[in-house]
Design an enzyme around this catalytic site. Structure first.
Site, PDB file in Angstrom:
ATOM      1  N   ASP A  29      -0.853   2.073   3.346  1.00  0.00           N
ATOM      2  CA  ASP A  29       0.525   1.780   2.956  1.00  0.00           C
ATOM      3  C   ASP A  29       0.571   1.688   1.428  1.00  0.00           C
ATOM      4  OD1 ASP A  29       3.147   0.225   4.531  1.00  0.00           O
ATOM      5  OD2 ASP A  29       3.001   0.178   2.344  1.00  0.00           O
ATOM      6  N   ILE A  30       1.561   2.326   0.834  1.00  0.00           N
ATOM      7  CA  ILE A  30       1.647   2.399  -0.630  1.00  0.00           C
ATOM      8  C   ILE A  30       2.063   1.064  -1.252  1.00  0.00           C
ATOM      9  CG2 ILE A  30       4.063   3.137  -0.935  1.00  0.00           C
ATOM     10  CD1 ILE A  30       0.932   4.692  -2.583  1.00  0.00           C
ATOM     11  N   HIS A  93       5.549   4.180  13.225  1.00  0.00           N
ATOM     12  CA  HIS A  93       4.305   3.801  12.560  1.00  0.00           C
ATOM     13  C   HIS A  93       3.888   2.405  13.009  1.00  0.00           C
ATOM     14  CE1 HIS A  93       7.756   2.983   9.940  1.00  0.00           C
ATOM     15  NE2 HIS A  93       7.127   1.890   9.507  1.00  0.00           N
ATOM     16  N   HIS A  95       1.747  -0.728  11.747  1.00  0.00           N
ATOM     17  CA  HIS A  95       1.102  -1.352  10.589  1.00  0.00           C
ATOM     18  C   HIS A  95      -0.169  -2.050  11.071  1.00  0.00           C
ATOM     19  CE1 HIS A  95       4.752  -1.379   7.861  1.00  0.00           C
ATOM     20  NE2 HIS A  95       5.377  -1.335   9.022  1.00  0.00           N
TER      21      HIS A  95
HETATM   22  P1  5GP Z   1       9.011  -0.187   7.992  1.00  0.00           P
HETATM   23  O1  5GP Z   1       9.735   1.115   8.259  1.00  0.00           O
HETATM   24  O2  5GP Z   1       8.032  -0.532   9.084  1.00  0.00           O
HETATM   25  O3  5GP Z   1       9.951  -1.307   7.691  1.00  0.00           O
HETATM   26  O4  5GP Z   1       8.138  -0.003   6.671  1.00  0.00           O
HETATM   27  C1  5GP Z   1       7.756   1.241   6.167  1.00  0.00           C
HETATM   28  C2  5GP Z   1       6.437   1.114   5.420  1.00  0.00           C
HETATM   29  O5  5GP Z   1       6.121   2.391   4.883  1.00  0.00           O
HETATM   30  C3  5GP Z   1       6.464   0.122   4.246  1.00  0.00           C
HETATM   31  O6  5GP Z   1       5.399  -0.812   4.403  1.00  0.00           O
HETATM   32  C4  5GP Z   1       6.292   1.005   3.021  1.00  0.00           C
HETATM   33  O7  5GP Z   1       5.529   0.394   1.997  1.00  0.00           O
HETATM   34  C5  5GP Z   1       5.610   2.227   3.580  1.00  0.00           C
HETATM   35  N1  5GP Z   1       5.928   3.449   2.845  1.00  0.00           N
HETATM   36  C6  5GP Z   1       7.171   3.892   2.547  1.00  0.00           C
HETATM   37  N2  5GP Z   1       7.105   5.059   1.872  1.00  0.00           N
HETATM   38  C7  5GP Z   1       5.785   5.355   1.763  1.00  0.00           C
HETATM   39  C8  5GP Z   1       5.078   6.443   1.171  1.00  0.00           C
HETATM   40  O8  5GP Z   1       5.642   7.380   0.608  1.00  0.00           O
HETATM   41  N3  5GP Z   1       3.723   6.413   1.250  1.00  0.00           N
HETATM   42  C9  5GP Z   1       3.059   5.393   1.879  1.00  0.00           C
HETATM   43  N4  5GP Z   1       1.717   5.469   1.895  1.00  0.00           N
HETATM   44  N5  5GP Z   1       3.686   4.352   2.442  1.00  0.00           N
HETATM   45  C10 5GP Z   1       5.039   4.329   2.385  1.00  0.00           C
END
Ligand code: 5GP
Length: 130
Positions: A29-30, A93, A95
């Site tokens: 995660d970035i 996804h 985590h």
């Molecule tokens: P959620 O959709 O579960 O709320 O969170 C999305 C997750 O994807 C976040 O933790 C965010 O940091 C991660 N994320 C969003 N864009 C990118 C990206 O371009 N690259 C990576 N490696 N992680 C990402």
């Protein structure tokens, strides 16, 4: 339009990859909540985890289990925790996060890592996955 994660799988957006199969992909995660925060995704682009077909749903969890075992060898932790949110990115996804204390799985907290740290950690985790 392809999701940001489909673009990562296609290599159009860079990532710190830790594992890949024909159906699944894992990368750091970035914006990590803890060091070693990994995302496990199906390559198939589906928004909501409970809309996955059963085979992909089970396959994703077995893939995440494999990644979590490698992750635990590299990032010292009591347990690897798992969470599914999916509010920000409409591509399923899981985590995975190394946990050492209550509250480590807290999405309002983040750790800073340099690109060198991301790179070496991804390689270490990749090497630890069976
Ligand atoms: P959620 O959709 O579960 O709320 O969170 C999305 C997750 O994807 C976040 O933790 C965010 O940091 C991660 N994320 C969003 N864009 C990118 C990206 O371009 N690259 C990576 N490696 N992680 C990402």
């Amino acid at each position: 339009m392809a999701s940001i994660f489909s673009k990562i799988v296609a290599g159009e957006i860079p990532c710190y990859k830790v594992a890949e199969t024909d159906k699944f992909f894992a990368f750091l995660d970035i914006n990590p909540v803890v060091r070693g925060h990994v995302l496990c995704i199906p390559k198939q682009e589906v928004d909501y985890i409970f809309d996955l077909d059963d085979e992909t749903f089970v396959g994703l969890h077995l893939f995440a289990k494999r990644i979590a075992k490698g992750l635990k060898k590299v990032c010292s932790c009591i347990k690897v925790g798992e969470a599914v949110v999916g509010i920000d990115v409409p591509h399923v996804h899981i985590h995975l996060m190394p946990l050492n204390k209550p509250g480590d799985l807290n999405f309002s907290h983040h750790v800073e890592m340099s690109s060198d740290e991301f790179d070496s950690l991804a390689k270490e985790i990749a090497a630890a996955i069976d």
